[in-house]
Design a protein around this motif. Structure first.
Motif: not given
Length: 84
Positions: A35-37, A58-64, A66-71
């Motif tokens: 996904v890219d948001g 580069k690891r990211n936390n995917l808890k909660d 959203t598309d905005v957070k992904i962007k």
């Protein structure tokens, strides 16, 4: 340990989206879901073969998530790359 994990950034190495960076949201056998948001949202992820993506450690936390957070994740990563 599977090299492809949820939350990692991945760069497309083949196809019309070659060079584009995504966040992995799911892994399934020989495929990852990206996904890219923007175009590829959480509701419409891109299904791509594992052999056609390159992992960016580069690891990211995917808890909660959203598309905005992904962007935001991708924007911060791109800014960090521009400074180098």
């Amino acid at each position: 340990m599977n090299r492809y994990e949820k939350g990692l950034l991945a760069k497309s190495t083949a196809g019309h989206d070659e060079g584009k960076v995504y966040v992995i949201i799911d892994v399934e056998d020989a495929y990852v879901y990206l996904v890219d948001g923007e175009i590829r949202t959480l509701e419409n992820p891109k299904k791509k073969k594992i052999k056609h993506v390159q992992i960016i450690r580069k690891r990211n936390n995917l808890k909660d998530i959203t598309d905005v957070k992904i962007k935001r994740i991708l924007k911060i990563w791109k800014k960090g790359r521009e400074k180098k």
